[in-house]
Write a protein that holds these residues in place. Structure first.
Motif, mmCIF file in Angstrom:
data_model
loop_
_atom_site.group_PDB
_atom_site.id
_atom_site.type_symbol
_atom_site.label_atom_id
_atom_site.label_comp_id
_atom_site.label_asym_id
_atom_site.label_seq_id
_atom_site.Cartn_x
_atom_site.Cartn_y
_atom_site.Cartn_z
ATOM 1 N N ARG A 1 0.781 -1.234 0.000
ATOM 2 C CA ARG A 1 0.000 0.000 0.000
ATOM 3 C C ARG A 1 0.813 1.285 0.000
ATOM 4 N NH1 ARG A 1 -3.894 -1.405 5.139
ATOM 5 N NH2 ARG A 1 -5.075 -3.150 4.224
ATOM 6 N N GLY A 2 2.056 1.204 0.434
ATOM 7 C CA GLY A 2 2.847 2.418 0.603
ATOM 8 C C GLY A 2 2.965 3.214 -0.685
ATOM 9 N N THR A 3 2.873 4.522 -0.569
ATOM 10 C CA THR A 3 3.061 5.378 -1.731
ATOM 11 C C THR A 3 4.550 5.439 -2.071
ATOM 12 O OG1 THR A 3 3.379 7.394 -0.426
ATOM 13 C CG2 THR A 3 1.107 6.778 -0.993
ATOM 14 N N ALA B 1 3.400 3.685 6.710
ATOM 15 C CA ALA B 1 3.151 3.324 5.308
ATOM 16 C C ALA B 1 2.188 2.159 5.170
ATOM 17 C CB ALA B 1 4.475 2.987 4.623
ATOM 18 N N SER B 2 1.932 1.447 6.277
ATOM 19 C CA SER B 2 0.972 0.337 6.218
ATOM 20 C C SER B 2 -0.427 0.829 5.896
ATOM 21 C CB SER B 2 0.953 -0.429 7.548
ATOM 22 O OG SER B 2 0.266 0.315 8.563
ATOM 23 N N GLY B 3 -0.709 2.084 6.244
ATOM 24 C CA GLY B 3 -2.025 2.649 5.989
ATOM 25 C C GLY B 3 -3.089 2.202 6.972
ATOM 26 N N ASN B 4 -2.695 1.369 7.954
ATOM 27 C CA ASN B 4 -3.659 0.876 8.944
ATOM 28 C C ASN B 4 -3.627 1.798 10.155
ATOM 29 O OD1 ASN B 4 -4.542 -0.679 11.382
ATOM 30 N ND2 ASN B 4 -4.878 -2.294 9.878
ATOM 31 N N GLN B 5 -4.754 2.447 10.432
ATOM 32 C CA GLN B 5 -4.784 3.449 11.493
ATOM 33 C C GLN B 5 -4.544 2.850 12.871
ATOM 34 O OE1 GLN B 5 -8.841 5.160 12.149
ATOM 35 N NE2 GLN B 5 -9.434 3.758 10.503
ATOM 36 N N PHE B 6 -4.914 1.592 13.068
ATOM 37 C CA PHE B 6 -4.673 0.958 14.366
ATOM 38 C C PHE B 6 -3.191 0.633 14.534
ATOM 39 C CE2 PHE B 6 -9.172 0.093 13.583
ATOM 40 C CZ PHE B 6 -9.729 0.561 14.757
#
Length: 239
Positions: free
Chosen positions: A119-121, A159-164
């Protein structure tokens, strides 16, 4: 406004002093009465009461009738709180705590690394590489070493994009502060640490989630093994 800022600063200072006393086992199991603590820190009872209430809210203290303000076991502290995480990691790490730290990392970081690869940009992955280059240019004991390692792990989790997962970065940074002095201090430890981190970064750059996850697991397994040898304790692995 100025007085309010001054009071908040005093409360923070008193909290910090109380926590130092707690982790250094200065007070034993029960804190002295508020008036005694107020004199010790040379602050008003209002300031002391506010500082204690902040620690109560973080589940670090417990008020009991006829007993007073009891210090709760560290395992009960609200670890999701950034201040509490920082305070908890001030205490000398024990084998059980180190085991728990490694198990926590094993739950979060491998999946975070996999998701960073997927997912990382481009900018986030470039930031991970930048942090890694900064990390490997430092050596254990140098002023920037710990900060560079924390930056690398924080950027991967972000960068994982996971808010938790992102909310857990504080605990991961605290874990590194406890583990790094043990692992990096062993013969050949620094070179091995750079190697395991580099494998993770390269997998993320290749957009290979499976390899990024496997590399992260290997990195954490290496850390667990090094701690076990350094402290001559039972295996600390995550399985």
């Amino acid at each position: 406004m100025e007085q309010g800022n001054k009071d908040r600063s005093l409360v923070s200072k008193v909290m910090d002093g109380l926590v130092t006393g707690i982790v250094e086992e200065k007070y034993g199991a029960v804190l002295p009465p508020q008036d005694v603590l107020s004199k010790e820190f040379d602050v008003s009872r209002t300031v002391m009461r506010e500082a204690l209430s902040m620690l109560l809210a973080r589940e670090m203290l417990d008020v009991r009738p006829k007993i007073g303000t009891r210090i709760r076991p560290m395992r009960d502290w609200r670890m999701i709180d950034e201040d509490v995480v920082s305070w908890r990691f001030r205490a000398k790490p024990d084998p059980v705590f180190l085991r728990d730290v490694i198990e926590f990392r094993a739950l979060i970081e491998p999946r975070a690394c996999a998701q960073a690869a997927a997912r990382g940009t481009a900018a986030e992955i470039a930031g991970i590489r930048e942090a890694f280059d900064l990390f490997r240019s430092s050596r254990p004991g140098e002023s920037g070493y710990q900060g560079a390692d924390e930056l690398l792990h924080t950027r991967i989790v972000s960068a994982s994009g996971n808010q938790f997962f992102q909310q857990m970065a504080t605990i991961i940074r605290g874990a590194l502060s406890a583990i790094n002095p043990i692992v990096a201090g062993r013969e050949g430890g620094w070179e091995a640490v750079i190697g395991t981190h580099g494998r993770v970064v390269e997998a993320i750059e290749r957009r290979d989630p499976k390899e990024a996850e496997a590399a992260s697991i290997a990195m954490i397994d290496f850390t667990a093994e090094e701690i076990r040898h350094a402290l001559s304790i039972e295996p600390l692995g995550h399985t």
